[in-house]
Write a protein that holds these residues in place. Structure first.
Motif, PDB file in Angstrom:
ATOM      1  N   TYR A   5       0.762  -1.059  -0.115  1.00  0.00           N
ATOM      2  CA  TYR A   5       0.002   0.036   0.066  1.00  0.00           C
ATOM      3  C   TYR A   5       0.823   1.070   0.069  1.00  0.00           C
ATOM      4  CZ  TYR A   5      -3.988  -3.071   1.136  1.00  0.00           C
ATOM      5  OH  TYR A   5      -4.860  -3.885   1.332  1.00  0.00           O
ATOM      6  N   ALA A   6       2.023   1.242   0.772  1.00  0.00           N
ATOM      7  CA  ALA A   6       2.806   2.672   0.991  1.00  0.00           C
ATOM      8  C   ALA A   6       3.425   2.584  -0.465  1.00  0.00           C
ATOM      9  CB  ALA A   6       4.061   2.206   1.853  1.00  0.00           C
ATOM     10  N   LEU A   7       4.045   1.500  -1.415  1.00  0.00           N
ATOM     11  CA  LEU A   7       4.462   1.562  -2.693  1.00  0.00           C
ATOM     12  C   LEU A   7       3.518   2.291  -3.435  1.00  0.00           C
ATOM     13  CD1 LEU A   7       6.642   0.779  -4.533  1.00  0.00           C
ATOM     14  CD2 LEU A   7       5.780  -1.379  -4.866  1.00  0.00           C
ATOM     15  N   ILE A   8       2.111   1.869  -3.720  1.00  0.00           N
ATOM     16  CA  ILE A   8       1.323   2.376  -4.440  1.00  0.00           C
ATOM     17  C   ILE A   8       1.097   3.957  -4.097  1.00  0.00           C
ATOM     18  CG2 ILE A   8      -1.079   2.198  -5.246  1.00  0.00           C
ATOM     19  CD1 ILE A   8      -0.734  -0.958  -4.793  1.00  0.00           C
ATOM     20  N   SER A   9       0.853   4.065  -3.139  1.00  0.00           N
ATOM     21  CA  SER A   9       0.674   5.436  -2.622  1.00  0.00           C
ATOM     22  C   SER A   9       1.747   6.443  -2.803  1.00  0.00           C
ATOM     23  CB  SER A   9       0.253   5.580  -0.987  1.00  0.00           C
ATOM     24  OG  SER A   9      -0.952   4.861  -0.813  1.00  0.00           O
ATOM     25  N   GLY A  10       2.750   5.786  -2.732  1.00  0.00           N
ATOM     26  CA  GLY A  10       4.039   6.609  -3.048  1.00  0.00           C
ATOM     27  C   GLY A  10       4.232   7.254  -4.310  1.00  0.00           C
ATOM     28  N   ILE A  11       3.654   6.493  -5.320  1.00  0.00           N
ATOM     29  CA  ILE A  11       3.577   6.876  -6.645  1.00  0.00           C
ATOM     30  C   ILE A  11       2.509   7.475  -7.138  1.00  0.00           C
ATOM     31  CG2 ILE A  11       3.668   6.141  -9.206  1.00  0.00           C
ATOM     32  CD1 ILE A  11       6.259   5.673  -7.649  1.00  0.00           C
ATOM     33  N   LEU A  12       1.379   7.150  -6.622  1.00  0.00           N
ATOM     34  CA  LEU A  12      -0.067   7.904  -6.968  1.00  0.00           C
ATOM     35  C   LEU A  12      -0.374   9.023  -6.108  1.00  0.00           C
ATOM     36  CD1 LEU A  12      -1.947   4.688  -8.209  1.00  0.00           C
ATOM     37  CD2 LEU A  12      -0.665   6.330  -9.582  1.00  0.00           C
ATOM     38  N   GLY A  14      -1.426  10.600  -2.053  1.00  0.00           N
ATOM     39  CA  GLY A  14      -2.532  10.472  -1.324  1.00  0.00           C
ATOM     40  C   GLY A  14      -3.163   8.847  -0.782  1.00  0.00           C
ATOM     41  N   ASN A  15      -4.293   8.838  -0.900  1.00  0.00           N
ATOM     42  CA  ASN A  15      -5.007   7.342  -0.636  1.00  0.00           C
ATOM     43  C   ASN A  15      -5.338   6.862  -2.049  1.00  0.00           C
ATOM     44  OD1 ASN A  15      -5.789   5.073   0.485  1.00  0.00           O
ATOM     45  ND2 ASN A  15      -7.409   6.150   1.490  1.00  0.00           N
ATOM     46  N   PRO A  16      -4.788   6.491  -2.933  1.00  0.00           N
ATOM     47  CA  PRO A  16      -5.381   6.004  -4.046  1.00  0.00           C
ATOM     48  C   PRO A  16      -6.043   4.465  -4.189  1.00  0.00           C
ATOM     49  CG  PRO A  16      -3.236   5.446  -4.108  1.00  0.00           C
ATOM     50  CD  PRO A  16      -3.254   6.147  -2.754  1.00  0.00           C
ATOM     51  N   ILE A  17      -6.149   3.925  -3.039  1.00  0.00           N
ATOM     52  CA  ILE A  17      -6.375   2.512  -2.882  1.00  0.00           C
ATOM     53  C   ILE A  17      -8.043   2.210  -2.456  1.00  0.00           C
ATOM     54  CG2 ILE A  17      -5.837   0.447  -1.800  1.00  0.00           C
ATOM     55  CD1 ILE A  17      -2.958   1.285  -1.453  1.00  0.00           C
ATOM     56  N   GLU A  66      -9.258  -1.742  -6.063  1.00  0.00           N
ATOM     57  CA  GLU A  66      -8.838  -1.103  -7.329  1.00  0.00           C
ATOM     58  C   GLU A  66      -7.849  -0.073  -6.669  1.00  0.00           C
ATOM     59  OE1 GLU A  66     -12.095  -0.482 -10.583  1.00  0.00           O
ATOM     60  OE2 GLU A  66     -12.588   0.450  -8.751  1.00  0.00           O
ATOM     61  N   ILE A  67      -7.105   0.411  -7.390  1.00  0.00           N
ATOM     62  CA  ILE A  67      -6.173   1.533  -7.271  1.00  0.00           C
ATOM     63  C   ILE A  67      -6.491   2.470  -8.461  1.00  0.00           C
ATOM     64  CG2 ILE A  67      -4.105   0.262  -6.497  1.00  0.00           C
ATOM     65  CD1 ILE A  67      -2.666   0.156  -9.056  1.00  0.00           C
ATOM     66  N   LYS A  68      -6.455   3.782  -8.050  1.00  0.00           N
ATOM     67  CA  LYS A  68      -6.500   4.846  -8.965  1.00  0.00           C
ATOM     68  C   LYS A  68      -5.955   6.060  -9.006  1.00  0.00           C
ATOM     69  CE  LYS A  68      -9.677   6.916  -5.711  1.00  0.00           C
ATOM     70  NZ  LYS A  68     -11.323   7.502  -5.497  1.00  0.00           N
ATOM     71  N   THR A  69      -5.933   6.931  -9.792  1.00  0.00           N
ATOM     72  CA  THR A  69      -5.435   8.371  -9.627  1.00  0.00           C
ATOM     73  C   THR A  69      -6.395   9.225  -9.193  1.00  0.00           C
ATOM     74  OG1 THR A  69      -5.754   9.225 -11.730  1.00  0.00           O
ATOM     75  CG2 THR A  69      -3.531   8.147 -11.418  1.00  0.00           C
ATOM     76  N   HIS A  70      -6.188  10.222  -8.232  1.00  0.00           N
ATOM     77  CA  HIS A  70      -7.390  10.987  -7.764  1.00  0.00           C
ATOM     78  C   HIS A  70      -7.041  12.442  -7.565  1.00  0.00           C
ATOM     79  CE1 HIS A  70      -5.785  10.692  -3.430  1.00  0.00           C
ATOM     80  NE2 HIS A  70      -4.978   9.996  -4.096  1.00  0.00           N
ATOM     81  N   SER A  71      -7.848  13.249  -6.726  1.00  0.00           N
ATOM     82  CA  SER A  71      -7.342  14.749  -6.509  1.00  0.00           C
ATOM     83  C   SER A  71      -6.306  15.029  -6.004  1.00  0.00           C
ATOM     84  CB  SER A  71      -8.680  15.460  -5.903  1.00  0.00           C
ATOM     85  OG  SER A  71      -8.781  14.796  -4.461  1.00  0.00           O
ATOM     86  N   SER A  72      -5.634  14.078  -5.077  1.00  0.00           N
ATOM     87  CA  SER A  72      -4.476  14.515  -4.621  1.00  0.00           C
ATOM     88  C   SER A  72      -3.097  14.017  -5.342  1.00  0.00           C
ATOM     89  CB  SER A  72      -4.033  13.824  -3.200  1.00  0.00           C
ATOM     90  OG  SER A  72      -5.209  14.499  -2.253  1.00  0.00           O
ATOM     91  N   SER A  73      -3.440  13.171  -6.562  1.00  0.00           N
ATOM     92  CA  SER A  73      -2.241  12.776  -7.265  1.00  0.00           C
ATOM     93  C   SER A  73      -1.669  13.725  -7.843  1.00  0.00           C
ATOM     94  CB  SER A  73      -3.045  11.814  -8.405  1.00  0.00           C
ATOM     95  OG  SER A  73      -3.423  10.616  -7.828  1.00  0.00           O
TER      96      SER A  73
END
Length: 241
Positions: A5-12, A14-17, A66-73
């Motif tokens: 989760y930290a790996l994904i959040s570090g790229i995308l 905020g909280n993209p999960i 799912e994972i996504k990009t979002h407003s904080s990305s």
């Protein structure tokens, strides 16, 4: 190895999960990294269970992981009006993967802030005679259509590489190719030079990957593991080689 989760959040950012962990805490994280013999490396594994997983303990007739990009990305991984965006990624459905007659999305393009809540583009395995893989589209008037469909069987078991390119707008463009990663065989190709890829009032378009499925026909479904690897997001003059 970095916690998933930290790996994904570090790229995308905020909280993209969007995960069902709250409904199934005893299982643990529903996105993991596991060794894949075919790739000779670790890949992401998205886990979903017919019971008790749901949609983030908010909606109970469907399941989402799912994972996504979002407003904080970062802006670079969001798509804005008239921008050209490219995605390349790999995915693997199990050889026994079971879709239903309702939706089972493994990829979406979805707006933020627009007039329609449904996704603009979906990649959807669906049960049939034979089972099929569909690319669905919903325009800014809410009109839905299937813009491409192929038999699902060649996608079950091997790693698939996807290359997707969009220009966002009401008269946008869209293309996608899906290939068997090992053999290079082209399994699906679709191109549209004039397609509605925007929403009235939208701020940006975001990609989503994972598994998002209806439980309305759960007799078709089983617990699944969908693997993903090597996400690339680019825009403008950049590409995903």
């Amino acid at each position: 190895m970095t916690e998933t989760y930290a790996l994904i959040s570090g790229i995308l950012g905020g909280n993209p999960i969007e995960i069902p962990d709250c409904a199934h805490p005893e299982f643990g994280p529903h996105i993991t990294q596991e060794w894949d013999d075919g790739l000779g490396k670790h890949s992401f594994v998205f886990h979903i269970h017919v019971e008790p997983d749901n949609d983030r303990c908010k909606t109970f007739d469907r399941q989402r992981n799912e994972i996504k990009t979002h407003s904080s990305s970062p802006d670079y991984v969001k798509g804005f009006l008239n921008e050209t965006v490219i995605f390349r990624w790999r995915f693997k459905l199990d050889a026994g993967f079971q879709p239903s007659s309702n939706f089972t999305h493994i990829h979406q393009l979805k707006d933020a802030g627009g007039n329609i809540s449904s996704p603009i583009i979906t990649l959807t395995p669906r049960v049939g005679s034979p089972d099929r893989l569909e690319i669905g589209h919903k325009d800014s008037e809410g009109v839905s259509s299937v813009i491409a469909t192929v038999p699902l069987e060649p996608f079950k078991g091997p790693w698939i590489e996807a290359y997707e390119k969009m220009t966002y707008g009401h008269h946008g463009s869209y293309s996608i190719e899906l290939r068997n990663l090992k053999t290079g065989a082209l399994l699906l190709a679709h191109e549209d030079s004039d397609i509605d890829l925007w929403r009235v009032g939208a701020e940006f378009i975001r990609p989503k990957w994972g598994i998002y499925r209806s439980l309305n026909s759960q007799e078709y479904l089983r617990d699944e593991q969908v693997r993903f690897d090597q996400f690339c997001l680019a825009k403008g003059d950049d590409d995903c080689p």
